[in-house]
Structures are given as C-alpha cells and as structure tokens.
Design an enzyme around this catalytic site. Structure first.
Site, mmCIF file in Angstrom:
data_model
loop_
_atom_site.group_PDB
_atom_site.id
_atom_site.type_symbol
_atom_site.label_atom_id
_atom_site.label_comp_id
_atom_site.label_asym_id
_atom_site.label_seq_id
_atom_site.Cartn_x
_atom_site.Cartn_y
_atom_site.Cartn_z
ATOM 1 N N GLY A 41 0.822 -1.202 0.000
ATOM 2 C CA GLY A 41 0.000 0.000 0.000
ATOM 3 C C GLY A 41 0.855 1.249 0.000
ATOM 4 N N GLY A 43 -0.673 4.598 0.122
ATOM 5 C CA GLY A 43 -1.384 5.784 0.563
ATOM 6 C C GLY A 43 -0.557 6.518 1.594
ATOM 7 N N GLY A 46 1.147 3.947 4.045
ATOM 8 C CA GLY A 46 2.137 3.089 3.408
ATOM 9 C C GLY A 46 3.321 3.856 2.857
ATOM 10 N N HIS A 267 -21.096 8.913 5.749
ATOM 11 C CA HIS A 267 -20.730 10.330 5.646
ATOM 12 C C HIS A 267 -21.966 11.124 5.244
ATOM 13 C CE1 HIS A 267 -18.633 13.990 4.673
ATOM 14 N NE2 HIS A 267 -17.466 13.457 4.994
ATOM 15 N N SER A 285 -16.814 17.409 0.690
ATOM 16 C CA SER A 285 -16.039 17.466 1.926
ATOM 17 C C SER A 285 -16.856 17.947 3.120
ATOM 18 C CB SER A 285 -14.847 18.410 1.743
ATOM 19 O OG SER A 285 -14.217 18.669 2.979
ATOM 20 N N ARG A 338 -20.230 12.967 12.209
ATOM 21 C CA ARG A 338 -20.814 12.423 10.982
ATOM 22 C C ARG A 338 -21.967 11.463 11.242
ATOM 23 N NH1 ARG A 338 -15.120 11.404 7.684
ATOM 24 N NH2 ARG A 338 -14.748 13.621 7.257
ATOM 25 N N HIS A 430 -18.658 5.632 3.716
ATOM 26 C CA HIS A 430 -17.437 6.400 3.469
ATOM 27 C C HIS A 430 -16.183 5.707 4.011
ATOM 28 C CE1 HIS A 430 -14.727 9.743 2.993
ATOM 29 N NE2 HIS A 430 -14.627 9.956 4.284
ATOM 30 N N GLU A 454 -6.182 3.129 7.896
ATOM 31 C CA GLU A 454 -7.548 2.613 7.891
ATOM 32 C C GLU A 454 -7.582 1.092 7.908
ATOM 33 O OE1 GLU A 454 -11.767 3.206 5.421
ATOM 34 O OE2 GLU A 454 -9.898 3.993 4.606
ATOM 35 N N ARG A 464 -15.455 7.918 13.224
ATOM 36 C CA ARG A 464 -14.262 8.758 13.047
ATOM 37 C C ARG A 464 -14.670 10.207 12.871
ATOM 38 N NH1 ARG A 464 -11.807 11.044 8.860
ATOM 39 N NH2 ARG A 464 -12.796 9.798 7.227
#
Length: 667
Positions: A41, A43, A46, A267, A285, A338, A430, A454, A464
């Site tokens: 990974g 992201g 990673g 979300h 967002s 959220r 989400h 995650e 979260r």
C-alpha cells in the site's frame, strides 16, 4: 474465546508514549541493513512508512496495485488534517484532541493509541510543511485552520479542498527519494494475494503482476499492510471503485483477527444516488459544513413543489425552513459528528421531507455564508453601504477561495451552480473504523504482521471525526511504526534473508493459483459486477444506517446464498495468466462476500447502538444512540475459520483511565 492484550504500556496517559519510546528494543544502523521489510500500500500510511523505513536503513519492498503510488485513495481526502497546534488560541490542546476523538468514537476506542495519536499530531504538520505541502495561510503568513464536525475548536489544517492530494504528494516525494537511493524497491501494478507465514511469523507475500498475470514470491523479515478499508463491500460508497478488502482478508484467512467490522461510517455530505446502475458516489467534503447550513422545508406542503422545482429552494422564506441540525443540536449545530448528522438527515427524509425526486436528499446552503463573507470584505474595502449584488460578488469570491474546486466538482456532476442554489446531499458509506486487530505496536495477532492507517481498527472507535484519517495515516507511518517495528525486528537481526523457495511459499502460491482457477472455471452467466451490486443492496438495506436483529439475520442467509450462487454462476472472461481486470474484480468480490457476512455477524452480536452502528432496538426516546457499557465496552476481534462454520469472537476489554464513560451529547 481469547482475552486479547493490547500491550498498552503502564504509567500516566500523557507519559506512556514518551516513556515507551525510551525503553523499547532498538535495531542498530548496521543491523537495519540486514533486515528486509515489505510494505503493501502506498497511501499516506504506506508511503510514509516505506519512506521512513528506507531513511532508517532497512531494505524495503513496496507494493501497490496502482500504476503509480500517487494513485492511492488518500488522494481523494478533501477537507483537512487535524493537529493540536492551538494556532487559533481557542483552547485546543493535546488532551482536548484526545478527548474529542474518544468521545467522537462513542467510547469504543483504545485510550492509549488515541492519546499517542493526539501527541504526534503536532509533529505531522511540521513534517508536511518541511516537505512543501501548501497549506492554506492567513494574511500574516501563519497556517490557517478551520473547524470540523464533533469539535468546538479550529484545528484542521487544509489545502483548499485538495488536502489529501497535497499530503500524498509530500509523502510520495519522500518515497521517491528513497527509491532513487535504492533503499526502497517499488513494485507498481502488483497486488498482494496472500500472506506467507513461517513458524507462525509473517515472512513474505505472494503477489500477482497485474500486467502479466504472473504470481511472484517475495520474502521479508516482516510485512506491513497499509491497504485501506472495506467500504466497497457496500458497492455504492465514496471509495474509488478499485478499493477492496483483499489484502486484509487474506491476512484474516491466515489467522489475523478482524476487529469491530460493523463500525462502518456513513458520511452525511455526499451527492445523492442518481440511478440504479450508478457505480460509485461522490463525497462533498465535511469542510463544507463550516459554512453551509443544512435544511429541509418546514412544511409538508412545500416539499412537492421543491422536488418538482415549481418553486426554487432559494425562494423559500427563512421561517419556512427547518435547519434541523441547528434545531436538534444547538451547541454544535451543523458541525455535529458524521454519524449524528447522517442519522438526523435520514430521520427527516424518512418523515417525508427529502428534497429530491427520490426523497433522499437534504439541502446544504451557502447563501448565508456568501452574504456574511461578502459584507465583511465590502467593509474591509470601505464600502459600508454596498448593495446586495456587490456583497454577493465579494462573498462568492471568498467561498470560491475556500471551496472552489468542490463547487466546480458539484456543478460538473449535477449540472447545478451551488453558488446560486443549495447543494443536495445525502449520507453514504465512506470510511471503516473496523479493521485488522493490532496492539499498541500496530502488530496483529500474527507476529511480524503489522497494519497501519484505515487498515487497522485502533484509533477511531465506533465513529471517526472528520480530518482524522489523514492524521492517523501519517502518524502511523512517520512517527509510530518506525519505533514499534523494532520490538519485533530486534529479535531477528541474526535471521538470514527469507528463502522464497521454501515449501511455505510454494504452498501459498498454489493456494492462490487454485483459487483463481476455481473462480475462472465457473463459466456461469452473471458478471462479477452484478454479484457486487446484489451484495451492496443486502448490506445497505439490512446493515446500513439502521440495523435490527431480524434484518441482520435475514442478511446473513442472503449473503450466504449469494456466495453459493457466485461460485455456481459467475462469469470471468479471459485467462488467469494475462492482464485481466475482470479476474481482479472477481477475487476481490469473492472476499467481499465473506467480509460482508462478518460485518453483519458483528452488528448482530453488538446489542447496543454506538457511533456508526445504530441498532433500532437500542435508541433513546429522541432517536439517539443508546450504548450498553456494562456488556459491550470491548473490542470484538473475530477469527474466521471457513465459510461452513461460524467465526469465533475474541475480546479485548477497553479500560478508561483518563476519560469518564458517559452518554455523548452535542446539544
């Protein structure tokens, strides 16, 4: 059932991490050169981990199924990244960030990990600024902040609506430097298909070269997974279509525990579903809730004219609008967490006040913000008697400065100008708070297998808070795993390079190949996409924003029946030994069909409501989540055996030393 040990060090909460760092085993620079680390990974978690390992001197092999590390899904995060810098001098602190995160997660996260996250958050911003991340700045040049849901301070650093992209470019620069120096070997278009364990320890992976279809073996002294969440089990989500659970699920198939899988986040600010054959949803967002006000018509008589556009939403009088978040939660208003905002939107839509054709949408209105910003700018220019048109012009320019790319994206997708008419939004899947169980060192129950970002469960509990995903990813990669990986590798400095010719590698490779052949050989009549869509319908209808025991029990039988149907009637064209995206999708959906059942079982087991897990049987008279702290203050870590037997539940009891367990309130 096992009682799991999170290995949180003793001592006062504020001193645990600093003291622990000073006492954990270290690997000397000379010995690091002898050790190999696999990172799966690229992201934020990673890429930052691989770059840091390379800088420290380890030999790193880094894998991504994308054509470039820059394509990782972290790039899609828009609104910002949290850090307890208190630049706004509004009362923020490490403790307040820690408390907000624990409370926001509905008291279902591990205290020690969350406090560490809050501590290292401040260093993340310094690291990113040094890398050149173009955070927004105030007039005087200081970094700007804005608020996000679930908090009453401004601690979110941002780069317009492109924060994830800019942070990932910073991490990618660090990774690219190590690639050029030769400390990191990069494998693009390679997908991890299995974990290889030797004597109970993770010692390598089997990867598939997605361009050639070839299975390849890679050995290392330990394996680090940073492969994201499992939201696409619901089919329609804000995740990119390629996001999947396969790396984590292959680890689960090798004995790793999956923790709290039912904690999936809905979300509240997504563009509503537009048709039956839509393949993904688009996130707007959460930062928009700083200035956007959420409302529906107050009177039922206005709903149908609004839906049919016989009257424009902008023409509805203020007294005829229900700003339901401000009404229900006056202390936090539109910036409630959220899960709270999502349930509130669902409630007004269920009551028949939804504003689009399907009845599943609410308005997010910027008119007040435009006029407020415009008046302020006009006053700053000495125009104290400016007319409304001038004020609006100035206000739209300010909103464009803050959110312009998000407004452009909304207009391109919907064809409506959000400067002139309110956006329409509705909740959607989400983020996933559940993930691989890890201890304080971010090590799974399989020695030598670590999980970051995650991919693990550790920091967010049942919900979260916004802008905390980027914070966790970079915290884990830059500031946590480089220390804690030493607790495992310090005992491996005399272990030679892992030989990929060993029987364990051959057996893992054969199991991967046999599984692909099994799927390819069905030669049925239904596409993989059709099975994925069917699974998504089951998950959303019975284990989505609201759940109940009867629906969950039905969902288990439905998923099992769908899984049987998959192995009897799926059609995958091509062969396994070539570039074959349909085969990639097929084995990912096969994993979703197992993961989906585990999510449902976890939701059925947890007889309470908390965060993103809302059981209809357990709610207050006002429709809020009703926790059961006496029976469910634990991490549910599931051991998967096979598809014929039920998974085994293991528990890690959660202990709260620094915060008091109490009912969340944002009123």
């Amino acid at each position: 059932m096992k009682e799991l040990d999170g290995k949180v060090p003793p001592g006062p909460m504020a001193e645990k991490w600093e003291h622990y760092k000073s006492t954990i085993p270290l690997v000397s620079p000379n010995n690091k050169r002898r050790l190999d680390v696999i990172v799966v990974g690229t992201g934020l978690a990673g890429a930052s981990a691989a770059a840091t390992f390379g800088e420290l001197g380890y030999n790193v092999k880094c894998f991504t199924f994308h054509d470039s590390p820059r394509r990782a899904h972290s790039i899609a995060a828009q609104g910002g990244i949290n850090a307890a810098k208190n630049y706004q001098n509004d009362g923020d602190s490490v403790h307040r960030l820690f408390y907000d995160t624990i409370k926001g997660g509905d008291y279902r996260s591990r205290e020690g990990n969350v406090h560490r996250l809050a501590e290292v958050s401040t260093a993340i911003i310094d690291q990113c600024v040094a890398q050149g991340v173009p955070f927004a700045r105030e007039y005087g040049g200081l970094l700007e902040n804005r608020s996000f849901g679930g908090v009453q301070v401004s601690r979110t650093f941002y780069a317009r609506g492109q924060t994830g992209q800019q942070l990932l470019l910073g991490a990618y620069q660090a990774l690219s430097r190590q690639i050029s120096l030769g400390t990191v070997e990069m494998f693009n278009r390679h997908e991890m298909m299995d974990i290889v364990t030797i004597d109970g320890k993770a010692r390598g992976i089997i990867a598939r070269n997605l361009l050639t279809g070839k299975l390849e073996r890679y050995g290392a002294h330990c394996v680090v997974l940073a492969t994201g969440g499992y939201g696409n089990v619901y089919y329609l989500s804000t995740n990119a279509m390629g996001c999947n659970v396969s790396a984590s699920w292959r680890a689960v198939r090798r004995g790793a525990y999956m923790a709290n899988p039912c904690f999936t986040q809905i979300h509240p600010t997504c563009i509503p579903v537009s048709g039956d054959y839509q393949s993904k949803l688009t996130l707007m967002s959460e930062s928009l809730r700083n200035d956007g006000r959420v409302w529906v018509p107050k009177n039922k008589a206005d709903v149908e004219p609004i839906r049919s556009r016989k009257i424009l939403p902008s023409s509805l009088k203020e007294e005829d609008r229900d700003y339901f978040l401000e009404r229900r939660y006056p202390a936090f208003g539109n910036l409630v967490p959220r899960d709270v905002a999502s349930r509130a939107a669902k409630m007004v839509c269920d009551d028949g006040f939804g504003v689009n054709g399907t009845g599943l949408a609410v308005f997010l209105d910027f008119d007040s913000a435009i006029m407020r910003y415009g008046k302020s700018d006009a006053n700053a220019k000495g125009m104290h008697d400016a007319d409304d048109a001038t004020i609006r012009k100035f206000g739209e320019a300010k909103v464009a400065e803050l959110y312009g790319n998000l407004f452009e994206m909304y207009e391109k997708i919907t064809g409506e100008n959000p400067y002139q008419t309110p956006m329409m939004i509705y909740p959607a899947i989400h983020y996933t708070m559940g993930g691989l169980w890890v201890d304080y060192n971010l090590e799974t129950n399989i020695p030598g297998l670590f999980a970051l970002g995650e991919c693990n469960f550790s920091d967010h509990g049942a919900n979260r808070l916004g802008a905390s995903a980027l914070m966790q990813g970079l915290a884990d990669g830059y500031f946590v795993i480089p220390y804690t990986i030493g607790t495992f590798l310090a005992n491996d400095i005399r272990t030679p390079r892992i030989d990929t010719n060993r029987d364990e590698f051959a057996a893992s490779e054969k199991s991967v190949y046999d599984r692909m052949i099994q799927i390819m050989s069905v030669k049925g009549n239904q596409s993989v996409e059709n099975f994925h869509r069917k699974l998504g319908h089951i998950m959303w209808n019975y284990c989505g924003m609201a759940r109940n025991a009867e629906g969950l029990q039905k969902a288990i039988s439905d998923v099992r029946a769908l899984r049987e149907e998959f192995y009897k009637d799926v059609f995958v064209p091509g062969t396994e030994n070539e570039f074959n995206p349909e085969l990639e999708k097929a084995y990912r959906v096969a994993d979703f069909l197992e993961m989906g059942e585990l999510i449902i079982r976890d939701a059925l087991n947890r007889n309470e409501s908390c965060g993103g897990h809302f059981r209809e049987e357990y709610q207050t008279p006002e429709g809020e989540a009703l926790r059961n702290d006496e029976e469910y203050t634990y991490v549910a870590a599931w051991e998967w055996t096979d598809t014929k037997t039920d998974p085994v539940l293991h528990k890690e009891e959660l202990k709260f030393e620094a915060v008091e367990l109490k009912t969340r309130s944002y009123k």
